[in-house]
Design an enzyme around this catalytic site. Structure first.
Site, PDB file in Angstrom:
ATOM      1  N   ARG A  50      70.360  44.952   1.411  1.00 41.35           N
ATOM      2  CA  ARG A  50      69.213  44.685   2.275  1.00 41.35           C
ATOM      3  C   ARG A  50      69.567  44.581   3.739  1.00 41.35           C
ATOM      4  O   ARG A  50      68.938  45.186   4.606  1.00 41.35           O
ATOM      5  CB  ARG A  50      68.529  43.366   1.858  1.00 41.35           C
ATOM      6  CG  ARG A  50      67.593  43.507   0.718  1.00 41.35           C
ATOM      7  CD  ARG A  50      67.576  42.227  -0.107  1.00 41.35           C
ATOM      8  NE  ARG A  50      68.826  42.104  -0.808  1.00 41.35           N
ATOM      9  CZ  ARG A  50      69.054  42.631  -2.013  1.00 41.35           C
ATOM     10  NH1 ARG A  50      68.101  43.247  -2.647  1.00 41.35           N
ATOM     11  NH2 ARG A  50      70.231  42.532  -2.587  1.00 41.35           N
ATOM     12  N   THR A  51      70.550  43.753   4.045  1.00 40.73           N
ATOM     13  CA  THR A  51      70.797  43.443   5.456  1.00 40.73           C
ATOM     14  C   THR A  51      71.248  44.699   6.196  1.00 40.73           C
ATOM     15  O   THR A  51      70.741  45.024   7.264  1.00 40.73           O
ATOM     16  CB  THR A  51      71.842  42.317   5.566  1.00 40.73           C
ATOM     17  OG1 THR A  51      71.395  41.230   4.756  1.00 40.73           O
ATOM     18  CG2 THR A  51      71.996  41.853   6.998  1.00 40.73           C
ATOM     19  N   LYS A  79      95.843  48.390   8.590  1.00 38.90           N
ATOM     20  CA  LYS A  79      97.158  48.570   9.234  1.00 38.90           C
ATOM     21  C   LYS A  79      97.612  47.287   9.922  1.00 38.90           C
ATOM     22  O   LYS A  79      98.658  47.265  10.563  1.00 38.90           O
ATOM     23  CB  LYS A  79      97.080  49.684  10.278  1.00 38.90           C
ATOM     24  CG  LYS A  79      96.632  51.027   9.740  1.00 38.90           C
ATOM     25  CD  LYS A  79      96.585  52.050  10.889  1.00 38.90           C
ATOM     26  CE  LYS A  79      95.920  53.332  10.476  1.00 38.90           C
ATOM     27  NZ  LYS A  79      95.618  54.190  11.635  1.00 38.90           N
ATOM     28  N   ARG A 100      79.121  41.480   9.271  1.00 37.86           N
ATOM     29  CA  ARG A 100      79.197  40.633   8.070  1.00 37.86           C
ATOM     30  C   ARG A 100      80.659  40.524   7.693  1.00 37.86           C
ATOM     31  O   ARG A 100      81.381  41.534   7.622  1.00 37.86           O
ATOM     32  CB  ARG A 100      78.395  41.225   6.922  1.00 37.86           C
ATOM     33  CG  ARG A 100      78.630  40.445   5.622  1.00 37.86           C
ATOM     34  CD  ARG A 100      77.692  40.828   4.538  1.00 37.86           C
ATOM     35  NE  ARG A 100      76.354  40.313   4.786  1.00 37.86           N
ATOM     36  CZ  ARG A 100      75.355  40.397   3.913  1.00 37.86           C
ATOM     37  NH1 ARG A 100      75.545  40.968   2.746  1.00 37.86           N
ATOM     38  NH2 ARG A 100      74.167  39.902   4.196  1.00 37.86           N
ATOM     39  N   HIS A 128      73.450  32.763   8.260  1.00 37.89           N
ATOM     40  CA  HIS A 128      72.835  34.082   8.066  1.00 37.89           C
ATOM     41  C   HIS A 128      71.486  34.067   8.803  1.00 37.89           C
ATOM     42  O   HIS A 128      70.424  34.038   8.182  1.00 37.89           O
ATOM     43  CB  HIS A 128      72.655  34.334   6.567  1.00 37.89           C
ATOM     44  CG  HIS A 128      72.361  35.747   6.186  1.00 37.89           C
ATOM     45  ND1 HIS A 128      71.926  36.707   7.078  1.00 37.89           N
ATOM     46  CD2 HIS A 128      72.436  36.367   4.967  1.00 37.89           C
ATOM     47  CE1 HIS A 128      71.743  37.856   6.424  1.00 37.89           C
ATOM     48  NE2 HIS A 128      72.045  37.666   5.155  1.00 37.89           N
TER      49      HIS A 128
END
Ligand code: NCD
Length: 298
Positions: A50-51, A79, A100, A128
């Protein structure tokens, strides 16, 4: 620069402004070129449906474009590049970063190194904020936000959506009823912050005790990925479930929300009841995230 890292970065007036703008975007035609020529960087180091898709969709609907990085494995972080360096570099490529990350505090750290606005799309068990804005937006379609009784059910320890929402609701003098399995209670620091600010936070052992008094029931899944091992997850898994039987005799205007994804905490039979608003809720991610993007880049 306007970062949105925690819901605490916005005061009540600013939250109302974003919700009003989202309401306008939803009701009227918007300028499809408002963000033409702007580029959004989607950095998602944890799964998302969704986000990520609704930020990309919101950006496209405003005429902007998105580029994305979807895993640590696919980036130079494998790396050994630090998040700080990654953010410094990506800052040179895009006009806003949506991040996120599994670590709490990662978005705040990113904002210290970014040359462009950072929007936190979830930092571990932290915050959030875009989810909270769309949660509030959904509630506002049915009732005023002021003074409502909200049940927060589920994993309130690791659930970042519950953390952000609890704070936002406190700005509207809500009464919070918390119901969670043992060990997954709202973090004590957050509960005392809310209580010190004058919010009533009432803990319940069982959802049955309080469901009939609620205006909103906010259900969350157990955040399995935050548990130290699977044995401790299975101790609490499937320990609560919202069913049509549980919802008999509730207030007519009750709104049942869930940030999704759900696992087994809402019986699919609830989907057909008038209280179920969680799919509408996810659709409201579009106008709300459009309003957020306009705020940071418009
Ligand atoms: C939430 C999240 O990522 O915190 N998902 C979402 O953005 N709608 C809730 C969850 O994963 O349980």
């Amino acid at each position: 620069m306007r970062h949105i890292i925690s819901i605490r970065d916005l005061n009540r007036h600013e939250i109302d402004e974003i919700l009003d703008q989202a309401q306008n975007l939803q009701a009227h035609h918007h300028d499809p070129n408002a963000l033409k020529g702007k580029l959004l960087g989607l950095l998602f180091f944890e799964p998302s449906t969704r986000t990520r898709m609704s930020f990309a969709s919101a950006m496209a609907r405003l005429g902007g474009q998105s580029i994305s990085m979807d895993s640590v494995e696919a980036s130079s972080m494998v790396k050994g590049e630090t998040l700080a360096d990654t953010i410094r570099v990506v800052s040179g490529y895009v006009d806003t970063i949506v991040l996120r990350h599994p670590k709490e505090g990662a978005a705040r750290l990113a904002s210290e190194f970014a040359q462009v606005p950072v929007i936190n799309a979830g930092d571990g068990a932290g915050q959030h904020p875009s989810q909270t804005l769309l949660d509030l937006f959904t509630i506002r379609q049915s009732m005023q936000l002021r003074g409502i009784h909200v049940g927060l059910l589920g994993d309130l320890r690791y659930g970042r959506t519950a953390h952000s929402l609890a704070h936002a609701l406190s700005l509207y003098q809500a009464t919070l009823h918390t119901i969670s399995p043992k060990g997954l209670e709202l973090p004590s620091g957050l509960a005392s912050e809310l209580r010190d600010g004058g919010t009533e936070v009432i803990e319940h052992d069982d959802i049955q005790e309080v469901v009939k008094d609620l205006d909103v029931l906010y259900v969350t899944r157990i955040q399995r990925e935050r548990f130290p091992d699977s044995a401790s997850y299975f101790k609490v898994a499937s320990s609560y479930k919202v069913t049509p039987e549980l919802l008999t005799g509730v207030r007519d205007h009750l709104v049942v929300l869930h940030p999704l994804p759900r696992v087994d905490e809402i019986d699919p039979r609830v989907d057909r009841l008038p209280y179920a608003r969680y799919f509408e809720q996810s659709a409201y991610g579009i106008p709300v995230r459009m309003a957020m993007l306009l705020r940071v880049m418009g």
